[in-house]
Design a protein around this motif. Sequence first.
Motif, mmCIF file in Angstrom:
data_model
loop_
_atom_site.group_PDB
_atom_site.id
_atom_site.type_symbol
_atom_site.label_atom_id
_atom_site.label_comp_id
_atom_site.label_asym_id
_atom_site.label_seq_id
_atom_site.Cartn_x
_atom_site.Cartn_y
_atom_site.Cartn_z
ATOM 1 N N UNK A 155 0.799 -1.311 -0.057
ATOM 2 C CA UNK A 155 -0.006 -0.152 -0.012
ATOM 3 C C UNK A 155 0.827 1.371 -0.013
ATOM 4 N N UNK A 156 2.053 1.276 -0.413
ATOM 5 C CA UNK A 156 3.085 2.551 -0.849
ATOM 6 C C UNK A 156 2.964 2.617 -2.310
ATOM 7 N N UNK A 157 3.646 3.866 -2.568
ATOM 8 C CA UNK A 157 3.602 4.146 -4.119
ATOM 9 C C UNK A 157 5.097 3.358 -4.778
ATOM 10 N N UNK A 158 6.043 3.186 -4.047
ATOM 11 C CA UNK A 158 7.288 2.706 -4.605
ATOM 12 C C UNK A 158 8.151 1.602 -3.896
ATOM 13 N N UNK A 159 8.724 0.664 -4.700
ATOM 14 C CA UNK A 159 9.585 -0.190 -3.996
ATOM 15 C C UNK A 159 11.052 -0.543 -4.959
ATOM 16 N N UNK A 200 17.836 -2.464 4.804
ATOM 17 C CA UNK A 200 18.055 -1.426 5.807
ATOM 18 C C UNK A 200 18.761 -0.664 5.612
ATOM 19 N N UNK A 201 20.108 -0.934 5.211
ATOM 20 C CA UNK A 201 21.166 0.273 5.136
ATOM 21 C C UNK A 201 20.734 1.101 4.026
ATOM 22 N N UNK A 202 20.225 0.560 3.067
ATOM 23 C CA UNK A 202 19.857 1.575 1.928
ATOM 24 C C UNK A 202 18.816 2.323 2.207
ATOM 25 N N UNK A 203 17.712 1.946 2.903
ATOM 26 C CA UNK A 203 16.638 2.749 3.536
ATOM 27 C C UNK A 203 17.216 3.765 4.379
ATOM 28 N N UNK A 204 18.154 3.330 5.352
ATOM 29 C CA UNK A 204 18.442 4.454 6.235
ATOM 30 C C UNK A 204 19.222 5.511 5.568
ATOM 31 N N UNK A 205 20.336 4.972 4.622
ATOM 32 C CA UNK A 205 20.943 6.298 3.797
ATOM 33 C C UNK A 205 19.978 7.033 3.125
ATOM 34 N N UNK A 206 18.883 6.252 2.316
ATOM 35 C CA UNK A 206 17.991 7.223 1.408
ATOM 36 C C UNK A 206 17.234 7.875 2.435
ATOM 37 N N UNK A 207 16.986 7.677 3.639
ATOM 38 C CA UNK A 207 16.304 8.660 4.622
ATOM 39 C C UNK A 207 17.162 9.863 5.223
ATOM 40 N N UNK A 208 18.382 9.679 4.992
ATOM 41 C CA UNK A 208 19.576 10.617 5.321
ATOM 42 C C UNK A 208 20.207 10.552 6.656
ATOM 43 N N UNK A 215 8.500 2.572 0.176
ATOM 44 C CA UNK A 215 8.130 3.842 0.676
ATOM 45 C C UNK A 215 7.311 4.497 -0.189
ATOM 46 N N UNK A 216 6.278 5.480 0.455
ATOM 47 C CA UNK A 216 5.700 6.307 -0.125
ATOM 48 C C UNK A 216 6.186 7.846 -0.427
ATOM 49 N N UNK A 229 12.699 9.270 -1.394
ATOM 50 C CA UNK A 229 13.500 7.928 -0.643
ATOM 51 C C UNK A 229 13.493 7.016 -1.668
ATOM 52 N N UNK A 230 12.600 6.679 -2.284
ATOM 53 C CA UNK A 230 12.649 5.587 -3.555
ATOM 54 C C UNK A 230 13.453 6.052 -4.649
ATOM 55 N N UNK A 231 13.509 7.315 -5.062
ATOM 56 C CA UNK A 231 14.394 7.383 -6.083
ATOM 57 C C UNK A 231 16.086 7.157 -5.429
ATOM 58 N N UNK A 232 16.260 7.733 -4.412
ATOM 59 C CA UNK A 232 17.602 7.820 -3.701
ATOM 60 C C UNK A 232 17.949 6.297 -3.603
ATOM 61 N N UNK A 233 17.073 5.610 -2.973
ATOM 62 C CA UNK A 233 17.362 4.073 -2.818
ATOM 63 C C UNK A 233 17.742 3.345 -4.281
ATOM 64 N N UNK A 234 16.970 3.875 -5.192
ATOM 65 C CA UNK A 234 16.996 3.342 -6.379
ATOM 66 C C UNK A 234 18.442 3.487 -6.928
#
Length: 366
Positions: A50-54, A64-72, A199-200, A204-209
Motif C-alpha cells: 500500500x505504498x507508491x514505490x519499491x 535496511x542500510x539503503x533505506x537508512x541512507x536514503x532517509x538521510x 516507501x511512499x 526516498x525511493x528515487x535515492x534508494x534506486x
Amino acid sequence: MLPPFWDYRREYDELRDEVLAAVDRVFKSGQLILGPEGVAFERAMAGYVGVSGGVGVNSGTDAIYIALAAAGVTAGDEVITVPNTAVPTVSAIQILGARPVLVDIRDEDFLMDVAQIEAAITPRTKAIIPVHLYGQCVDLDPLMAIATRHGLKVIEDCAQSQGALYKNRRCGSIGTASTFSFYPTKLLGGYGDGGMVLSDDEAVVRLARSLRFYGMEETYYAERHGYNSRLDEVHAAILALKLPRVDGWIGRRRHIASQYRRGFEGSGLRLPTENAYGRHVYHLFVVETPGDRDATLQRIDARGLKCGVQYRWPIHLMRGYEDLGYRAGQFPVAEKKAQRIFSLPIYPHLKDEEVDEVVAVVRAAI
C-alpha cells in the motif's frame, strides 16, 4: 515421522511447474539484472503493502542500510532499535558508520517498548527501527507521534511480518520507509537472498534506486557514493508468482497457530500474544517455558523433533557488539526472554496431523 522445523521442498513441489516456467522465461529474455521482471515485482510489492514505490535489492540487510541512507542517516548518527533482533538489523546501521542505540522490549509480546524511546533520544538521534518481530507489528501510532515530535525517520523492519496488519494498515506502509527480506525461510521467500525497500516518499525511493546501483541514475555516471545491491530477474520472477499466495499462506499459518493454542492449553507453556490492534501472521510460533529451556529442548530433540531459538543471545551480549558499551542486566526483559523462549515448526505446508505430533512430543518433554 516428525516434520522438520522448516522445509521449502513441499512448497516447491506444489509450485514447481510455475517456478521453472518463470525461470525459463527469464533465461530466454536475454536480461538477467534490472529488467522488466524486477520492475513488475517492485510494483506488485508496493501495491500489496500500500505504498507508491519499491526498490528490489540483494538482501534484507541491504534493504535496511539503503533505506537508512536514503532517509538521510549518515556516519555519526544514532539509530534506535532493540536488542532482541537478528544481527542484520544492527549490522546495517553500522555499515553506514552510525551507532545502534538499544531500548528494551515488552514482556507480553517481545516487541519494542515504545515508552522507552524518548529517554534514548539524543541530539545525534536520526532514526528509529521498529522490528516487527515474529509476525506482528510494534505499536506504531505512539512511536510515530514520538518520531514526529523529534523530527526522526522511522524505518520499519518487516523481515518477519509480510502481510501483518496494524489497525487495518499493512505492515510497512506507515513509517518513512520499510524493509523486507526474501530469505528462503520468510513468509514470502525466494530460493536465495533478496530484499526490498518500500516507501511512499518519492525522494526516498528515487535515492534508494540510485544507491543500490553504485549511486548511478540514468547513465554509468555516479552521482553519489553507492553500493552494488540488485534483486536479480530470476528471483523477482519467482517472488512475483508467489506474492498472490501470501494471504492464503497467512491463513494457513493462523490455522496452525490456533491448533497449537488448543493443543498446549494447560501445558504451562506461555503462548504468543496477539495484540488487539493488529493481525499476527506467525512467521514464528514462539513459546516461553517457565523452567530450564535448554533442558527442555534436549528432551524434545531426543524424541526426534527439532525446534529453534530466535534469538538465543541479545545483540548487546554478543562479543561482536561489545563496542556499543552495554552490559548484562541493562535490558532485563530481552535477556530473560532469550533464556526461556523456543520456536515450534510453523509453515503453510505443515499438515494438521504433523502439528498434533509436535504437540504430543513437546507436551511429553515438558
